[in-house]
Motif scaffolding. Structure first.
Motif, PDB file in Angstrom:
ATOM      1  N   TYR A  86       0.728  34.431 -43.066  1.00  0.00           N
ATOM      2  CA  TYR A  86       0.851  35.612 -43.499  1.00  0.00           C
ATOM      3  C   TYR A  86       0.854  35.788 -45.016  1.00  0.00           C
ATOM      4  CZ  TYR A  86       1.934  40.494 -44.806  1.00  0.00           C
ATOM      5  OH  TYR A  86       2.103  41.494 -45.312  1.00  0.00           O
ATOM      6  N   ARG A 114       9.586  23.709 -46.595  1.00  0.00           N
ATOM      7  CA  ARG A 114      10.759  23.889 -47.488  1.00  0.00           C
ATOM      8  C   ARG A 114      12.134  24.621 -46.805  1.00  0.00           C
ATOM      9  NH1 ARG A 114       9.826  25.921 -52.800  1.00  0.00           N
ATOM     10  NH2 ARG A 114      11.231  27.344 -52.490  1.00  0.00           N
ATOM     11  N   HIS A 115      11.849  25.116 -45.684  1.00  0.00           N
ATOM     12  CA  HIS A 115      13.053  25.552 -44.991  1.00  0.00           C
ATOM     13  C   HIS A 115      12.926  25.290 -43.512  1.00  0.00           C
ATOM     14  CE1 HIS A 115      12.798  28.282 -48.291  1.00  0.00           C
ATOM     15  NE2 HIS A 115      11.687  28.524 -47.900  1.00  0.00           N
ATOM     16  N   ARG A 172      13.673  20.162 -50.033  1.00  0.00           N
ATOM     17  CA  ARG A 172      14.834  20.621 -50.983  1.00  0.00           C
ATOM     18  C   ARG A 172      15.951  20.310 -50.018  1.00  0.00           C
ATOM     19  NH1 ARG A 172      13.832  25.036 -55.594  1.00  0.00           N
ATOM     20  NH2 ARG A 172      11.774  24.407 -56.020  1.00  0.00           N
ATOM     21  N   ARG A 173      16.986  19.849 -50.493  1.00  0.00           N
ATOM     22  CA  ARG A 173      18.372  19.615 -49.892  1.00  0.00           C
ATOM     23  C   ARG A 173      18.640  20.953 -49.292  1.00  0.00           C
ATOM     24  NH1 ARG A 173      24.092  18.543 -51.810  1.00  0.00           N
ATOM     25  NH2 ARG A 173      23.608  20.300 -53.033  1.00  0.00           N
ATOM     26  N   GLY A 174      19.217  21.918 -49.282  1.00  0.00           N
ATOM     27  CA  GLY A 174      19.282  23.143 -48.553  1.00  0.00           C
ATOM     28  C   GLY A 174      19.856  22.975 -47.391  1.00  0.00           C
ATOM     29  N   ILE A 202       0.187  26.980 -62.972  1.00  0.00           N
ATOM     30  CA  ILE A 202       1.656  27.057 -62.881  1.00  0.00           C
ATOM     31  C   ILE A 202       2.228  27.819 -61.747  1.00  0.00           C
ATOM     32  CG2 ILE A 202       3.884  27.073 -63.896  1.00  0.00           C
ATOM     33  CD1 ILE A 202       2.321  24.791 -64.957  1.00  0.00           C
ATOM     34  N   CYS A 203       1.813  29.169 -61.864  1.00  0.00           N
ATOM     35  CA  CYS A 203       2.347  30.306 -61.103  1.00  0.00           C
ATOM     36  C   CYS A 203       1.864  30.348 -59.602  1.00  0.00           C
ATOM     37  CB  CYS A 203       2.408  31.743 -61.756  1.00  0.00           C
ATOM     38  SG  CYS A 203       0.602  32.364 -61.950  1.00  0.00           S
ATOM     39  N   TRP A 213       6.358  32.159 -65.999  1.00  0.00           N
ATOM     40  CA  TRP A 213       6.121  30.769 -65.320  1.00  0.00           C
ATOM     41  C   TRP A 213       6.158  31.001 -63.755  1.00  0.00           C
ATOM     42  CZ3 TRP A 213       9.462  28.191 -62.514  1.00  0.00           C
ATOM     43  CH2 TRP A 213      10.681  28.437 -62.799  1.00  0.00           C
ATOM     44  N   HIS A 214       6.649  32.107 -63.444  1.00  0.00           N
ATOM     45  CA  HIS A 214       6.857  32.487 -62.222  1.00  0.00           C
ATOM     46  C   HIS A 214       6.629  34.000 -61.966  1.00  0.00           C
ATOM     47  CE1 HIS A 214      10.737  34.216 -61.559  1.00  0.00           C
ATOM     48  NE2 HIS A 214      11.371  33.075 -62.231  1.00  0.00           N
ATOM     49  N   LEU A 221      20.516  27.084 -50.621  1.00  0.00           N
ATOM     50  CA  LEU A 221      20.315  25.870 -51.474  1.00  0.00           C
ATOM     51  C   LEU A 221      18.784  25.817 -51.834  1.00  0.00           C
ATOM     52  CD1 LEU A 221      22.870  23.721 -50.106  1.00  0.00           C
ATOM     53  CD2 LEU A 221      22.661  24.234 -52.456  1.00  0.00           C
ATOM     54  N   ASP A 222      17.985  26.673 -51.169  1.00  0.00           N
ATOM     55  CA  ASP A 222      16.537  26.605 -51.884  1.00  0.00           C
ATOM     56  C   ASP A 222      16.754  26.869 -53.445  1.00  0.00           C
ATOM     57  OD1 ASP A 222      15.647  25.733 -49.452  1.00  0.00           O
ATOM     58  OD2 ASP A 222      15.465  27.785 -48.431  1.00  0.00           O
ATOM     59  N   PRO A 251      14.583  20.635 -57.966  1.00  0.00           N
ATOM     60  CA  PRO A 251      15.689  21.124 -58.124  1.00  0.00           C
ATOM     61  C   PRO A 251      16.933  20.227 -58.898  1.00  0.00           C
ATOM     62  CG  PRO A 251      15.804  20.284 -55.837  1.00  0.00           C
ATOM     63  CD  PRO A 251      14.270  20.115 -56.792  1.00  0.00           C
ATOM     64  N   THR A 279      19.386  17.984 -56.759  1.00  0.00           N
ATOM     65  CA  THR A 279      19.318  16.861 -56.085  1.00  0.00           C
ATOM     66  C   THR A 279      19.493  15.635 -57.422  1.00  0.00           C
ATOM     67  OG1 THR A 279      16.974  16.773 -56.851  1.00  0.00           O
ATOM     68  CG2 THR A 279      17.743  17.276 -54.367  1.00  0.00           C
TER      69      THR A 279
END
Lengths: 372, 229
Positions: free
Chosen positions: A92, A167-168, A196-198, A308-309, B66-67, B169-170, B188, B191
């Motif tokens: 989506y 990512r999740h 990512r760690r998360g 970049i975005c 940039w975002h 943590l994302d 990130p 890390t």
């Protein structure tokens, strides 16, 4: 035959479908028989083809949903051929596109026009050796189709190792199925990889899929690698695997999906238009897919444009000059694009953001000057 | 030794990097956040607030980012970076919202976020305060202990839990620089195995209520106490 609906994807009403076998490049109307959310952002779409249609495809290939306005959306089949049912995974994306229509308006028994199959990403391994499969996001769909095919038909001694990046933890919507396969097939290993760690718990690797896979692969002799997902992952994986002296270039197979805001899915076989990229003393002609953004087309053709975005009209790094005669033929910029162009340094009157220009048949021959 | 090499690689800056300009864009970013927040009112639809935020940033020469610009209302405050908001969310009289903007001013990147409440919901108010408090608690560990990125976010996760929140943590810190930092290091902070240097990183704290559908966010440049008085 004209299909009449009270609702349908934008621009898809009134599709004329051929009878008989689905010709390459032809279109037929398929019926939505199931629409299920696999997680918060990915839907499983099951389409049923007419009984008279044969849709023979190789696991790994994709089809195009073909709106009448010339902006096809391509999706890989997520399972091997199975009768008249085709399974797709649709992320989506909001906006006014196909995924928004699916989320908001589509109902069981609605019909969509499709064409295909397309693409040369398919299972090439013939037994012996090992196979590494890399996927990110919904790039898992064709990988999953190939895996299911391989586990059913290939040499049971052939080691298959799947690395799926997300990512999740919620992104791994097919993890239960892969874990079942791992339990029932001694030659298959599933490695979910969080970027990512998360919220990583036991059973998750952390990092980029290609990094994790390479770290675990001490020997790439007689190894086939399949990669599908974001262009960044696919390109980096290709470069890094092929840096290894023991990796054969002819055994790296890949298919890139476009970034989230650029396109739903890329593929090489949809209708195209020409884009002329002019420089001071020369010009290049590229063939670009109708429905792609100009940014996606230029990146696919190898032009080193930054974004970049991620194609959200935020960073301005894809600013591109348009030859004045063509400027007036483009749809006018949105307020956001206009404002952003106004605040970019060295912006000129005929500059546009490549991420905001969708290529249509009417733009065949579009002339641009990327350097302004 | 690896960490030293890694740090010098990951903390590279571009040719126009300057401390003064990074601090200037930081100030502009914080001011823009509070200006935008002051104009967000109950009854607004989130998409309209995003458009308004972009208008304000455009007027200040900071539309370029940039975002993307994020204004999140209500349940959308639980969404992680980059995730699309549920559409059509209207800010209530007793509600919560946060901003996350990453403007580029001329050639320097800003990035910041903050959370605001519209009513008297005590848990919402506490979440906004705790996001800021946790940001500073982590920042003080960085300043006083010289901890690595990993240690800082291990601490943040534990401290958030002690406060009754879940830490996302994302959103765990990242580089910032003269544009574009993404060409240097897009990963990130959580890390990295070294103590991040000031000026070139932002610290992010995104906490969520363990049961209700809201969260709070705070983000600012990693700097010592002198810059927060």
């Amino acid at each position: 035959m004209i299909f009449a609906r009270t609702s349908g994807p934008p621009g898809v009403e009134g599709i004329s479908a051929p009878g008989g076998a689905l010709a390459r490049g032809g279109e037929v109307s398929a019926e939505i028989v199931d629409l299920t959310w696999l997680n918060a952002s990915v839907m499983r779409l099951l389409l049923e083809l007419p009984a008279a249609i044969r849709f023979d495809y190789q696991p790994g290939q994709f089809l195009a949903v073909v709106p009448a306005d010339g902006a096809p959306r391509c999706f890989s089949m997520a399972a091997p051929p199975s009768g008249r049912i085709v399974e797709l995974h649709v992320r989506y994306r909001g906006g006014r596109g196909f995924s928004q229509w699916l989320k908001e308006k589509a109902r069981i028994a609605d019909r969509v026009a499709i064409a295909g199959p397309y693409g040369d990403f398919a299972w090439r391994s013939r037994g012996g050796g090992r196979v590494i499969l890399l996927a990110t996001g919904t790039g898992i769909a064709p990988i999953s189709a190939m895996l299911e095919h391989a586990l059913a038909h290939n040499d049971k001694r052939q080691g298959l190792r799947l690395y799926w990046g997300g990512r999740h933890t919620d992104d791994f919507y097919r993890a239960p199925m892969f874990r079942r396969w791992q339990e029932t097939h001694g030659n298959f290993v599933f490695v979910p990889v969080l970027s990512r760690r998360g919220a990583a718990g036991a059973g998750f690797a952390v990092g980029r899929v290609q990094d994790v896979a390479l770290a675990e692969a001490s020997n790439l002799h007689n190894v086939d690698v399949y990669a599908c997902g974001s262009p960044g992952m696919v390109e980096d994986a290709r470069a890094r695997f092929l840096q290894r002296a023991d990796m054969s270039p002819s055994r790296f197979f890949s298919d890139s999906f476009e970034p989230a805001a650029v396109a739903e899915k890329s593929g090489p076989a949809a209708p195209t238009v020409a884009v002329i990229v002019k420089r001071r003393e020369s010009a290049d002609r590229i063939e670009a897919r109708i429905g792609d953004t100009l940014l996606a087309a230029l990146k696919r053709a190898g032009f080193p444009l930054f974004s970049i975005c991620g194609g959200r009209a935020s960073c301005g790094t894809c600013k591109t000059g348009i030859v004045p005669a063509w400027s007036a033929r483009l749809p006018p910029p949105s307020k956001i694009e206009r404002n952003l162009l106004a605040c970019l340094p060295d912006s000129r009157v005929d500059d546009r953001l490549a991420c905001q220009i969708t290529l249509t048949a009417g733009l065949d021959g579009l002339e641009i000057c990327p350097s302004g | 030794m690896n960490d030293v090499i890694e740090q010098s690689d990951l903390e590279k800056v571009g040719s126009v990097f300057s401390k003064e300009q990074m601090l200037a864009i930081r100030d502009k970013t914080r001011a823009a956040i509070h200006l935008i927040a002051s104009k967000v009112k109950p009854g607004m639809v989130e998409e309209d607030a995003v458009a308004m935020a972009k208008d304000i940033l455009a007027a200040q020469g900071m539309l370029r980012g940039w975002h993307d610009v994020y204004v999140r209302f209500g349940a959308n405050t639980t969404k992680t970076f980059g995730a699309p908001s549920d559409p059509g969310v209207v800010l209530g009289e007793n509600d919560i919202f946060f901003l996350d903007i990453g403007p580029i001013y001329q050639q320097w990147e800003g990035d910041g976020g903050d959370t605001f409440v519209t009513g008297t919901d005590p848990a919402m108010a506490r979440s906004a305060e705790d996001a800021r408090a946790l940001f500073h608690a982590v920042r003080k560990k960085w300043q006083s202990e010289g901890w690595t990125g990993r240690q800082l976010y291990d601490f943040a996760e534990s401290a958030a839990r002690d406060m009754g929140w879940e830490l996302n943590l994302d959103l765990s810190g990242h580089r910032i620089s003269d544009f574009p930092h993404a060409a240097i290091y897009d990963g990130p902070m959580a890390t990295v195995g070294f103590c991040p240097s000031p000026l070139v990183w932002v610290l992010e704290i995104h906490i969520r209520h363990p049961a209700r559908r809201f969260g709070a966010f705070f983000e600012d440049m990693l700097l010592d106490d002198a810059y927060f008085r």
